[in-house]
Design a protein around this motif. Sequence first.
Motif, PDB file in Angstrom:
ATOM      1  N   VAL B 111       0.885  -1.091   0.094  1.00  0.00           N
ATOM      2  CA  VAL B 111       0.000  -0.063  -0.118  1.00  0.00           C
ATOM      3  C   VAL B 111       0.850   1.362  -0.071  1.00  0.00           C
ATOM      4  N   CYS B 112       0.719   2.203  -1.123  1.00  0.00           N
ATOM      5  CA  CYS B 112       1.518   3.225  -1.179  1.00  0.00           C
ATOM      6  C   CYS B 112       0.485   4.258  -1.331  1.00  0.00           C
ATOM      7  N   ARG B 113       0.476   5.322  -0.643  1.00  0.00           N
ATOM      8  CA  ARG B 113      -0.351   6.432  -0.636  1.00  0.00           C
ATOM      9  C   ARG B 113      -0.390   7.432   0.503  1.00  0.00           C
ATOM     10  N   GLN B 114      -0.921   8.646   0.366  1.00  0.00           N
ATOM     11  CA  GLN B 114      -1.174   9.432   1.651  1.00  0.00           C
ATOM     12  C   GLN B 114      -2.171   9.229   2.489  1.00  0.00           C
ATOM     13  N   VAL B 115      -1.891   9.303   3.554  1.00  0.00           N
ATOM     14  CA  VAL B 115      -2.932   9.053   4.548  1.00  0.00           C
ATOM     15  C   VAL B 115      -3.159  10.259   5.559  1.00  0.00           C
ATOM     16  N   GLN B 116      -4.179  10.358   6.235  1.00  0.00           N
ATOM     17  CA  GLN B 116      -4.283  11.143   7.323  1.00  0.00           C
ATOM     18  C   GLN B 116      -4.508  10.394   8.956  1.00  0.00           C
ATOM     19  N   LEU B 117      -3.588  11.132   9.766  1.00  0.00           N
ATOM     20  CA  LEU B 117      -3.306  10.422  10.967  1.00  0.00           C
ATOM     21  C   LEU B 117      -4.107  11.341  12.096  1.00  0.00           C
ATOM     22  N   ASP B 118      -4.668  10.703  13.147  1.00  0.00           N
ATOM     23  CA  ASP B 118      -5.025  11.644  14.275  1.00  0.00           C
ATOM     24  C   ASP B 118      -3.766  11.258  15.261  1.00  0.00           C
ATOM     25  N   VAL B 119      -3.440  12.352  15.937  1.00  0.00           N
ATOM     26  CA  VAL B 119      -2.347  12.261  16.892  1.00  0.00           C
ATOM     27  C   VAL B 119      -2.783  11.918  18.143  1.00  0.00           C
ATOM     28  N   ALA B 120      -3.017  10.731  18.642  1.00  0.00           N
ATOM     29  CA  ALA B 120      -3.776  10.239  19.613  1.00  0.00           C
ATOM     30  C   ALA B 120      -3.205  10.728  20.932  1.00  0.00           C
ATOM     31  N   ASP B 121      -1.934  10.829  21.022  1.00  0.00           N
ATOM     32  CA  ASP B 121      -1.149  11.111  22.363  1.00  0.00           C
ATOM     33  C   ASP B 121      -0.049  12.083  21.942  1.00  0.00           C
ATOM     34  N   GLY B 122      -0.402  13.408  22.301  1.00  0.00           N
ATOM     35  CA  GLY B 122       0.416  14.476  22.005  1.00  0.00           C
ATOM     36  C   GLY B 122       1.356  14.627  23.424  1.00  0.00           C
ATOM     37  N   SER B 123       1.395  13.860  24.336  1.00  0.00           N
ATOM     38  CA  SER B 123       2.042  14.204  25.697  1.00  0.00           C
ATOM     39  C   SER B 123       3.571  13.287  25.727  1.00  0.00           C
ATOM     40  N   THR B 124       3.741  12.872  24.715  1.00  0.00           N
ATOM     41  CA  THR B 124       5.088  12.111  24.827  1.00  0.00           C
ATOM     42  C   THR B 124       6.249  13.020  24.359  1.00  0.00           C
ATOM     43  N   ILE B 125       7.386  12.918  24.901  1.00  0.00           N
ATOM     44  CA  ILE B 125       8.424  14.054  24.354  1.00  0.00           C
ATOM     45  C   ILE B 125       8.815  14.061  23.117  1.00  0.00           C
ATOM     46  N   LEU B 126       8.438  13.010  22.216  1.00  0.00           N
ATOM     47  CA  LEU B 126       8.513  13.036  20.665  1.00  0.00           C
ATOM     48  C   LEU B 126       7.150  13.850  20.161  1.00  0.00           C
ATOM     49  N   THR B 127       6.004  13.419  20.641  1.00  0.00           N
ATOM     50  CA  THR B 127       4.853  14.003  19.916  1.00  0.00           C
ATOM     51  C   THR B 127       4.102  15.529  20.493  1.00  0.00           C
ATOM     52  N   ARG B 128       4.897  15.881  21.422  1.00  0.00           N
ATOM     53  CA  ARG B 128       4.160  16.938  21.949  1.00  0.00           C
ATOM     54  C   ARG B 128       4.018  18.186  21.319  1.00  0.00           C
ATOM     55  N   GLY B 129       4.935  18.308  20.195  1.00  0.00           N
ATOM     56  CA  GLY B 129       4.897  19.590  19.596  1.00  0.00           C
ATOM     57  C   GLY B 129       3.929  19.515  18.147  1.00  0.00           C
ATOM     58  N   MET B 130       3.071  18.161  18.057  1.00  0.00           N
ATOM     59  CA  MET B 130       2.512  18.191  16.946  1.00  0.00           C
ATOM     60  C   MET B 130       1.279  18.499  16.937  1.00  0.00           C
ATOM     61  N   GLY B 131       0.378  19.148  15.823  1.00  0.00           N
ATOM     62  CA  GLY B 131      -0.981  19.211  15.854  1.00  0.00           C
ATOM     63  C   GLY B 131      -1.803  18.006  16.107  1.00  0.00           C
ATOM     64  N   ALA B 132      -3.247  18.195  15.893  1.00  0.00           N
ATOM     65  CA  ALA B 132      -4.069  17.171  16.285  1.00  0.00           C
ATOM     66  C   ALA B 132      -4.142  15.989  15.166  1.00  0.00           C
ATOM     67  N   THR B 133      -3.730  16.432  13.943  1.00  0.00           N
ATOM     68  CA  THR B 133      -3.849  15.546  12.784  1.00  0.00           C
ATOM     69  C   THR B 133      -2.618  15.651  12.001  1.00  0.00           C
ATOM     70  N   MET B 134      -2.357  14.704  11.036  1.00  0.00           N
ATOM     71  CA  MET B 134      -1.171  15.060  10.204  1.00  0.00           C
ATOM     72  C   MET B 134      -1.256  14.098   8.934  1.00  0.00           C
ATOM     73  N   SER B 135      -0.973  14.544   7.801  1.00  0.00           N
ATOM     74  CA  SER B 135      -0.915  13.856   6.493  1.00  0.00           C
ATOM     75  C   SER B 135       0.572  13.478   6.071  1.00  0.00           C
ATOM     76  N   VAL B 136       0.467  12.156   5.881  1.00  0.00           N
ATOM     77  CA  VAL B 136       1.854  11.613   5.439  1.00  0.00           C
ATOM     78  C   VAL B 136       1.557  10.429   4.730  1.00  0.00           C
ATOM     79  N   PRO B 137       2.745   9.856   3.904  1.00  0.00           N
ATOM     80  CA  PRO B 137       2.353   9.020   3.039  1.00  0.00           C
ATOM     81  C   PRO B 137       2.808   7.541   3.698  1.00  0.00           C
ATOM     82  N   ILE B 138       1.927   6.602   3.311  1.00  0.00           N
ATOM     83  CA  ILE B 138       2.499   5.039   3.983  1.00  0.00           C
ATOM     84  C   ILE B 138       2.682   4.483   2.554  1.00  0.00           C
TER      85      ILE B 138
END
Lengths: 78, 211
Positions: B111-138
Amino acid sequence: MTRVVVTVMPREGVLDPQGQAVQISLDRLGFGHVDNLRIGKRIELDIPGDDPEGQARTMCEALLANPLIEDFTIAVDG
Amino acid sequence: MSVAVVRFPGSLDHDSAARAVVAAGGTATFAWQDDAELPPGTDAVLIPGGFSYGDHLRPGAIASRAPIMDAVRRHAGAGGRVLGICNGFQVLCEAGLLPGALRPNATLSFVCRQVQLDVADGSTILTRGMGATMSVPIKNHDGAWYGDPAAARVVFRYRGENPLGSTDAVAGVANARGNVVGLMPHPEEAVDPLLGSTDGLPLFRALASRA
Protein backbone atom coordinates in the motif's frame (compact mmCIF):
# COMPACT_ATOMS: atom_id res chain seq x y z
CA MET A 1 23.78 -34.41 14.96
CA THR A 2 20.01 -34.45 15.15
CA ARG A 3 17.66 -33.30 12.42
CA VAL A 4 15.06 -30.99 13.95
CA VAL A 5 11.99 -29.57 12.23
CA VAL A 6 10.40 -26.43 13.64
CA THR A 7 6.93 -25.46 12.46
CA VAL A 8 5.86 -21.85 13.00
CA MET A 9 2.17 -20.97 12.51
CA PRO A 10 0.17 -17.77 12.91
CA ARG A 11 -1.60 -17.92 16.27
CA GLU A 12 -5.30 -18.67 16.42
CA GLY A 13 -7.21 -15.43 16.05
CA VAL A 14 -4.39 -13.62 14.25
CA LEU A 15 -5.44 -12.63 10.76
CA ASP A 16 -3.70 -14.77 8.12
CA PRO A 17 -4.34 -12.89 4.85
CA GLN A 18 -2.02 -15.24 2.95
CA GLY A 19 -4.05 -18.27 4.05
CA GLN A 20 -7.30 -16.47 3.21
CA ALA A 21 -6.08 -15.56 -0.29
CA VAL A 22 -5.00 -19.13 -1.01
CA GLN A 23 -8.31 -20.50 0.25
CA ILE A 24 -10.20 -18.11 -2.04
CA SER A 25 -8.09 -19.32 -4.96
CA LEU A 26 -8.81 -22.96 -4.07
CA ASP A 27 -12.50 -22.07 -3.96
CA ARG A 28 -12.27 -20.75 -7.53
CA LEU A 29 -10.68 -24.03 -8.60
CA GLY A 30 -13.64 -25.99 -7.26
CA PHE A 31 -12.35 -26.74 -3.74
CA GLY A 32 -14.94 -24.66 -1.97
CA HIS A 33 -15.48 -27.33 0.69
CA VAL A 34 -12.14 -26.71 2.43
CA ASP A 35 -11.96 -24.40 5.40
CA ASN A 36 -9.51 -22.89 7.93
CA LEU A 37 -6.56 -22.85 5.53
CA ARG A 38 -3.59 -21.31 7.30
CA ILE A 39 -0.03 -20.80 6.11
CA GLY A 40 3.06 -21.03 8.29
CA LYS A 41 6.75 -21.85 7.92
CA ARG A 42 8.79 -25.00 8.23
CA ILE A 43 12.37 -24.58 9.46
CA GLU A 44 14.77 -27.54 9.25
CA LEU A 45 18.08 -27.55 11.09
CA ASP A 46 20.78 -29.96 12.29
CA ILE A 47 21.60 -29.55 15.98
CA PRO A 48 24.62 -31.24 17.60
CA GLY A 49 24.94 -32.12 21.27
CA ASP A 50 22.48 -32.94 24.01
CA ASP A 51 18.83 -32.05 24.17
CA PRO A 52 18.28 -30.87 20.58
CA GLU A 53 14.62 -30.27 21.35
CA GLY A 54 15.45 -28.00 24.27
CA GLN A 55 18.03 -26.16 22.18
CA ALA A 56 15.46 -25.69 19.41
CA ARG A 57 12.95 -24.35 21.94
CA THR A 58 15.50 -21.79 23.14
CA MET A 59 16.14 -20.76 19.51
CA CYS A 60 12.40 -20.37 18.89
CA GLU A 61 12.09 -18.11 21.91
CA ALA A 62 15.20 -16.12 20.91
CA LEU A 63 14.42 -15.61 17.22
CA LEU A 64 12.53 -18.20 15.19
CA ALA A 65 9.01 -17.32 16.39
CA ASN A 66 7.33 -14.17 17.70
CA PRO A 67 5.11 -15.32 20.57
CA LEU A 68 2.74 -12.37 20.12
CA ILE A 69 1.58 -13.59 16.74
CA GLU A 70 3.01 -17.08 16.22
CA ASP A 71 2.98 -20.56 17.79
CA PHE A 72 5.68 -23.13 17.19
CA THR A 73 6.03 -26.89 17.40
CA ILE A 74 9.26 -28.90 17.41
CA ALA A 75 9.71 -32.36 15.90
CA VAL A 76 12.92 -34.33 16.40
CA ASP A 77 13.82 -36.83 13.69
CA GLY A 78 14.40 -40.05 15.57
CA MET B 1 21.63 17.99 18.34
CA SER B 2 23.07 14.85 16.82
CA VAL B 3 20.75 12.11 15.61
CA ALA B 4 22.26 8.69 14.79
CA VAL B 5 20.51 7.06 11.82
CA VAL B 6 20.98 3.30 12.19
CA ARG B 7 21.54 1.29 9.01
CA PHE B 8 21.17 -2.41 8.30
CA PRO B 9 21.61 -4.36 5.07
CA GLY B 10 18.44 -3.48 3.17
CA SER B 11 17.79 -0.10 4.83
CA LEU B 12 16.40 2.27 2.19
CA ASP B 13 15.18 5.50 3.74
CA HIS B 14 18.28 6.52 5.73
CA ASP B 15 19.11 9.43 3.43
CA SER B 16 15.61 10.93 3.49
CA ALA B 17 15.49 10.35 7.26
CA ALA B 18 18.80 12.21 7.66
CA ARG B 19 17.53 15.03 5.43
CA ALA B 20 14.44 15.37 7.64
CA VAL B 21 16.67 15.65 10.73
CA VAL B 22 18.66 18.42 9.04
CA ALA B 23 15.45 20.15 7.90
CA ALA B 24 14.37 20.16 11.55
CA GLY B 25 17.60 21.84 12.63
CA GLY B 26 19.56 18.79 13.80
CA THR B 27 22.66 17.05 12.53
CA ALA B 28 22.64 13.46 11.34
CA THR B 29 25.27 10.74 11.63
CA PHE B 30 25.07 7.14 10.45
CA ALA B 31 25.57 4.04 12.55
CA TRP B 32 26.07 0.56 11.10
CA GLN B 33 24.41 -2.58 12.43
CA ASP B 34 27.72 -4.16 13.54
CA ASP B 35 28.81 -1.14 15.61
CA ALA B 36 28.99 -1.86 19.32
CA GLU B 37 28.31 1.77 20.23
CA LEU B 38 26.36 4.69 18.82
CA PRO B 39 28.52 7.47 17.28
CA PRO B 40 30.15 9.74 19.91
CA GLY B 41 27.88 12.61 20.87
CA THR B 42 24.66 10.87 19.83
CA ASP B 43 21.64 12.58 21.39
CA ALA B 44 18.86 10.61 19.68
CA VAL B 45 18.43 7.52 17.50
CA LEU B 46 16.45 7.14 14.30
CA ILE B 47 15.82 3.73 12.74
CA PRO B 48 14.73 4.34 9.14
CA GLY B 49 12.51 2.46 6.74
CA GLY B 50 13.46 -0.19 4.23
CA PHE B 51 13.55 -3.95 4.04
CA SER B 52 16.35 -4.95 6.39
CA TYR B 53 17.56 -8.48 5.62
CA GLY B 54 14.95 -8.70 2.89
CA ASP B 55 12.20 -9.07 5.53
CA HIS B 56 13.43 -12.65 5.98
CA LEU B 57 11.79 -14.64 8.80
CA ARG B 58 9.71 -11.62 9.92
CA PRO B 59 10.15 -7.93 9.05
CA GLY B 60 12.69 -6.46 11.45
CA ALA B 61 13.39 -9.77 13.19
CA ILE B 62 17.01 -10.24 12.13
CA ALA B 63 17.95 -6.55 12.34
CA SER B 64 16.53 -6.36 15.87
CA ARG B 65 19.16 -8.90 17.01
CA ALA B 66 22.12 -6.98 15.47
CA PRO B 67 24.91 -5.73 17.80
CA ILE B 68 23.98 -2.03 17.46
CA MET B 69 20.59 -2.78 19.02
CA ASP B 70 22.23 -3.38 22.40
CA ALA B 71 23.52 0.19 22.23
CA VAL B 72 20.05 1.42 21.15
CA ARG B 73 18.55 -0.47 24.09
CA ARG B 74 20.98 1.19 26.53
CA HIS B 75 20.22 4.60 25.00
CA ALA B 76 16.46 4.06 25.36
CA GLY B 77 16.88 2.67 28.87
CA ALA B 78 18.66 5.88 29.89
CA GLY B 79 15.67 7.90 28.63
CA GLY B 80 17.18 8.80 25.24
CA ARG B 81 14.88 9.49 22.32
CA VAL B 82 14.36 6.78 19.72
CA LEU B 83 12.17 7.05 16.62
CA GLY B 84 11.46 4.09 14.32
CA ILE B 85 9.82 4.59 10.95
CA CYS B 86 8.23 1.76 8.94
CA ASN B 87 10.87 -1.00 9.01
CA GLY B 88 12.39 0.86 11.96
CA PHE B 89 9.05 0.47 13.78
CA GLN B 90 9.12 -3.25 12.98
CA VAL B 91 12.69 -3.48 14.32
CA LEU B 92 11.72 -1.73 17.59
CA CYS B 93 8.73 -4.05 18.11
CA GLU B 94 10.86 -7.12 17.37
CA ALA B 95 13.51 -5.80 19.79
CA GLY B 96 10.89 -5.56 22.54
CA LEU B 97 11.39 -1.79 22.84
CA LEU B 98 7.80 -1.17 21.68
CA PRO B 99 4.68 -3.28 22.30
CA GLY B 100 2.98 -5.35 19.62
CA ALA B 101 3.99 -6.80 16.27
CA LEU B 102 3.56 -5.90 12.59
CA ARG B 103 1.58 -8.34 10.44
CA PRO B 104 1.04 -8.50 6.66
CA ASN B 105 -1.52 -5.97 5.46
CA ALA B 106 -5.07 -7.26 5.45
CA THR B 107 -5.22 -6.56 1.72
CA LEU B 108 -2.10 -8.72 1.22
CA SER B 109 -0.82 -5.95 -1.02
CA PHE B 110 1.81 -3.23 -0.93
CA VAL B 111 0.00 0.00 0.00
CA CYS B 112 1.54 3.29 -1.14
CA ARG B 113 -0.44 6.48 -0.71
CA GLN B 114 -1.05 9.58 1.39
CA VAL B 115 -3.05 9.03 4.59
CA GLN B 116 -4.44 11.21 7.38
CA LEU B 117 -3.52 10.47 11.00
CA ASP B 118 -4.95 11.50 14.33
CA VAL B 119 -2.28 12.31 16.90
CA ALA B 120 -3.81 10.19 19.67
CA ASP B 121 -1.24 11.11 22.32
CA GLY B 122 0.53 14.46 22.05
CA SER B 123 2.02 14.24 25.53
CA THR B 124 5.17 12.19 24.83
CA ILE B 125 8.48 14.02 24.48
CA LEU B 126 8.45 13.10 20.80
CA THR B 127 4.85 13.98 19.87
CA ARG B 128 4.14 16.97 22.08
CA GLY B 129 4.84 19.58 19.39
CA MET B 130 2.47 18.04 16.89
CA GLY B 131 -0.92 19.20 15.69
CA ALA B 132 -4.09 17.16 16.18
CA THR B 133 -3.80 15.55 12.76
CA MET B 134 -1.12 14.93 10.16
CA SER B 135 -0.95 14.11 6.47
CA VAL B 136 1.79 11.56 5.64
CA PRO B 137 2.42 8.80 3.11
CA ILE B 138 2.45 5.07 3.85
CA LYS B 139 4.42 2.57 1.77
CA ASN B 140 4.60 -0.96 3.12
CA HIS B 141 3.46 -4.56 2.81
CA ASP B 142 3.62 -5.65 6.46
CA GLY B 143 2.29 -2.63 8.29
CA ALA B 144 -0.71 -3.92 10.22
CA TRP B 145 0.11 -3.38 13.89
CA TYR B 146 -1.24 -6.17 16.06
CA GLY B 147 -1.41 -5.91 19.82
CA ASP B 148 -3.46 -4.83 22.80
CA PRO B 149 -4.23 -1.10 22.37
CA ALA B 150 -5.31 -0.88 26.02
CA ALA B 151 -1.86 -2.04 27.12
CA ALA B 152 0.02 0.17 24.63
CA ARG B 153 0.56 3.91 24.47
CA VAL B 154 -1.06 4.61 21.10
CA VAL B 155 0.29 7.84 19.61
CA PHE B 156 -1.02 7.73 16.02
CA ARG B 157 -4.23 6.33 14.50
CA TYR B 158 -5.42 6.29 10.90
CA ARG B 159 -8.14 8.84 10.46
CA GLY B 160 -11.44 7.92 8.82
CA GLU B 161 -10.33 4.51 7.58
CA ASN B 162 -7.93 1.71 8.43
CA PRO B 163 -5.89 1.18 5.25
CA LEU B 164 -3.74 -1.73 6.48
CA GLY B 165 -6.09 -3.56 8.85
CA SER B 166 -4.20 -2.79 12.07
CA THR B 167 -5.74 -3.42 15.49
CA ASP B 168 -7.92 -0.42 16.44
CA ALA B 169 -6.54 1.52 13.40
CA VAL B 170 -3.21 1.98 15.21
CA ALA B 171 -0.52 3.64 13.08
CA GLY B 172 2.10 4.23 15.77
CA VAL B 173 2.83 3.52 19.43
CA ALA B 174 5.21 4.67 22.17
CA ASN B 175 6.73 2.89 25.12
CA ALA B 176 5.27 3.65 28.55
CA ARG B 177 7.89 6.32 29.20
CA GLY B 178 7.20 8.01 25.86
CA ASN B 179 10.84 8.31 24.76
CA VAL B 180 10.58 5.53 22.16
CA VAL B 181 8.09 6.01 19.32
CA GLY B 182 7.45 3.94 16.21
CA LEU B 183 5.06 4.42 13.31
CA MET B 184 4.42 2.83 9.93
CA PRO B 185 3.76 6.07 7.96
CA HIS B 186 6.69 8.16 6.73
CA PRO B 187 6.98 11.57 8.45
CA GLU B 188 10.39 12.05 6.75
CA GLU B 189 8.46 12.30 3.47
CA ALA B 190 6.37 15.14 4.92
CA VAL B 191 8.95 17.82 5.77
CA ASP B 192 8.82 20.12 2.73
CA PRO B 193 5.97 21.88 0.90
CA LEU B 194 7.24 20.25 -2.30
CA LEU B 195 6.27 16.89 -0.79
CA GLY B 196 2.71 18.09 -0.20
CA SER B 197 2.95 18.21 3.60
CA THR B 198 5.22 19.51 6.34
CA ASP B 199 3.29 17.76 9.12
CA GLY B 200 6.26 15.49 9.88
CA LEU B 201 8.61 18.30 10.85
CA PRO B 202 7.54 18.65 14.54
CA LEU B 203 8.41 14.99 15.12
CA PHE B 204 11.98 15.57 13.90
CA ARG B 205 12.25 18.83 15.82
CA ALA B 206 11.31 16.92 18.97
CA LEU B 207 13.78 14.15 18.11
CA ALA B 208 16.61 16.62 17.55
CA SER B 209 15.73 18.75 20.58
CA ARG B 210 17.20 18.70 24.08
CA ALA B 211 14.18 20.36 25.65
